[in-house]
Design an enzyme around this catalytic site. Sequence first.
Site, PDB file in Angstrom:
ATOM      1  N   LYS A 253       0.819  -1.222   0.000  1.00 18.03           N
ATOM      2  CA  LYS A 253       0.000   0.000   0.000  1.00 18.03           C
ATOM      3  C   LYS A 253       0.854   1.275   0.000  1.00 18.03           C
ATOM      4  O   LYS A 253       2.064   1.230   0.260  1.00 18.03           O
ATOM      5  CB  LYS A 253      -0.926  -0.030   1.214  1.00 18.03           C
ATOM      6  CG  LYS A 253      -1.959  -1.169   1.157  1.00 18.03           C
ATOM      7  CD  LYS A 253      -2.974  -1.078   2.296  1.00 18.03           C
ATOM      8  CE  LYS A 253      -3.979  -2.208   2.232  1.00 18.03           C
ATOM      9  NZ  LYS A 253      -5.045  -2.060   3.260  1.00 18.03           N
TER      10      LYS A 253
ATOM     11  N   ASN B  71      -2.080   0.307   6.657  1.00 21.18           N
ATOM     12  CA  ASN B  71      -1.587  -0.941   7.254  1.00 21.18           C
ATOM     13  C   ASN B  71      -0.684  -1.742   6.307  1.00 21.18           C
ATOM     14  O   ASN B  71      -0.553  -2.951   6.443  1.00 21.18           O
ATOM     15  CB  ASN B  71      -2.743  -1.773   7.814  1.00 21.18           C
ATOM     16  CG  ASN B  71      -3.693  -2.263   6.747  1.00 21.18           C
ATOM     17  OD1 ASN B  71      -3.554  -1.917   5.576  1.00 21.18           O
ATOM     18  ND2 ASN B  71      -4.657  -3.087   7.137  1.00 21.18           N
TER      19      ASN B  71
ATOM     20  N   GLU C  65      -9.581 -11.036  -7.366  1.00 20.57           N
ATOM     21  CA  GLU C  65      -8.661  -9.897  -7.198  1.00 20.57           C
ATOM     22  C   GLU C  65      -7.495  -9.980  -8.188  1.00 20.57           C
ATOM     23  O   GLU C  65      -7.070  -8.948  -8.740  1.00 20.57           O
ATOM     24  CB  GLU C  65      -8.188  -9.842  -5.745  1.00 20.57           C
ATOM     25  CG  GLU C  65      -9.348  -9.518  -4.803  1.00 20.57           C
ATOM     26  CD  GLU C  65      -8.969  -9.478  -3.320  1.00 20.57           C
ATOM     27  OE1 GLU C  65      -7.808  -9.750  -2.955  1.00 20.57           O
ATOM     28  OE2 GLU C  65      -9.869  -9.149  -2.518  1.00 20.57           O
TER      29      GLU C  65
HETATM   30  P1  CMP Z   1      -7.608  -4.467   3.608  1.00 20.63           P
HETATM   31  O1  CMP Z   1      -7.204  -5.861   3.895  1.00 20.63           O
HETATM   32  O2  CMP Z   1      -6.964  -3.825   2.416  1.00 20.63           O
HETATM   33  O3  CMP Z   1      -9.198  -4.406   3.425  1.00 20.63           O
HETATM   34  C1  CMP Z   1      -9.950  -3.237   3.698  1.00 20.63           C
HETATM   35  C2  CMP Z   1      -9.131  -2.148   4.309  1.00 20.63           C
HETATM   36  O4  CMP Z   1      -9.850  -1.107   4.938  1.00 20.63           O
HETATM   37  C3  CMP Z   1      -8.288  -2.719   5.421  1.00 20.63           C
HETATM   38  O5  CMP Z   1      -7.272  -3.552   4.884  1.00 20.63           O
HETATM   39  C4  CMP Z   1      -7.820  -1.444   6.122  1.00 20.63           C
HETATM   40  O6  CMP Z   1      -6.651  -0.910   5.545  1.00 20.63           O
HETATM   41  C5  CMP Z   1      -8.953  -0.460   5.828  1.00 20.63           C
HETATM   42  N1  CMP Z   1      -9.660  -0.044   7.029  1.00 20.63           N
HETATM   43  C6  CMP Z   1      -9.734   1.217   7.483  1.00 20.63           C
HETATM   44  N2  CMP Z   1     -10.457   1.282   8.585  1.00 20.63           N
HETATM   45  C7  CMP Z   1     -10.863   0.026   8.874  1.00 20.63           C
HETATM   46  C8  CMP Z   1     -11.656  -0.556   9.914  1.00 20.63           C
HETATM   47  N3  CMP Z   1     -12.172   0.184  10.891  1.00 20.63           N
HETATM   48  N4  CMP Z   1     -11.863  -1.885   9.874  1.00 20.63           N
HETATM   49  C9  CMP Z   1     -11.353  -2.644   8.867  1.00 20.63           C
HETATM   50  N5  CMP Z   1     -10.599  -2.140   7.870  1.00 20.63           N
HETATM   51  C10 CMP Z   1     -10.353  -0.821   7.869  1.00 20.63           C
END
Ligand code: CMP
Length: 139
Positions: free
Chosen positions: A10, A113, A127
Amino acid sequence: AVTRTFSIIKPDATRRNLTGAVTKKLEDAGLRVVASKRIQMTKEQAEGFYAVHKERPFFNDLVSFMISGPVVVQVLEGEDAVKANRDVMGATNPADAAEGTIRKEFAESIEANSVHGSDSDENAKIEIDFFFNEDEIVG
Ligand code: CMP
């Protein structure tokens, strides 16, 4: 069985020049990068990719974050690739991530993250197909 999963490094990680460090963790976990490209996602791509989350309160911020800089999209291959990748990524929220995981070491917040990884074989295929043609994947 040897399977494939889909990974995104990311913008928070590419910004801090961590593409190699993250990829090393993936490789050390037994995963092989069989396709990889650095892209600037469009808003439409990010909205489409995360469509399952569109009713969530964090959706707009998530889309803005994912287009805030380059990402590296990858296809990873290995024994039980979805699980191997999820294990080495660690919990979504870095505050909950286990020692030694990518998110524990590198993630800045639940949003920033550092990595995405598919959550099932079925979603991995969807995906992968979203970002790659079969001829771009070389096992
Ligand atoms: P990802 O696995 O890419 O899938 C959805 C993304 O939303 C997650 O990782 C996080 O980076 C983002 N995100 C932001 N806020 C939240 C939240 N409260 N709960 C879950 N995902 C979140």
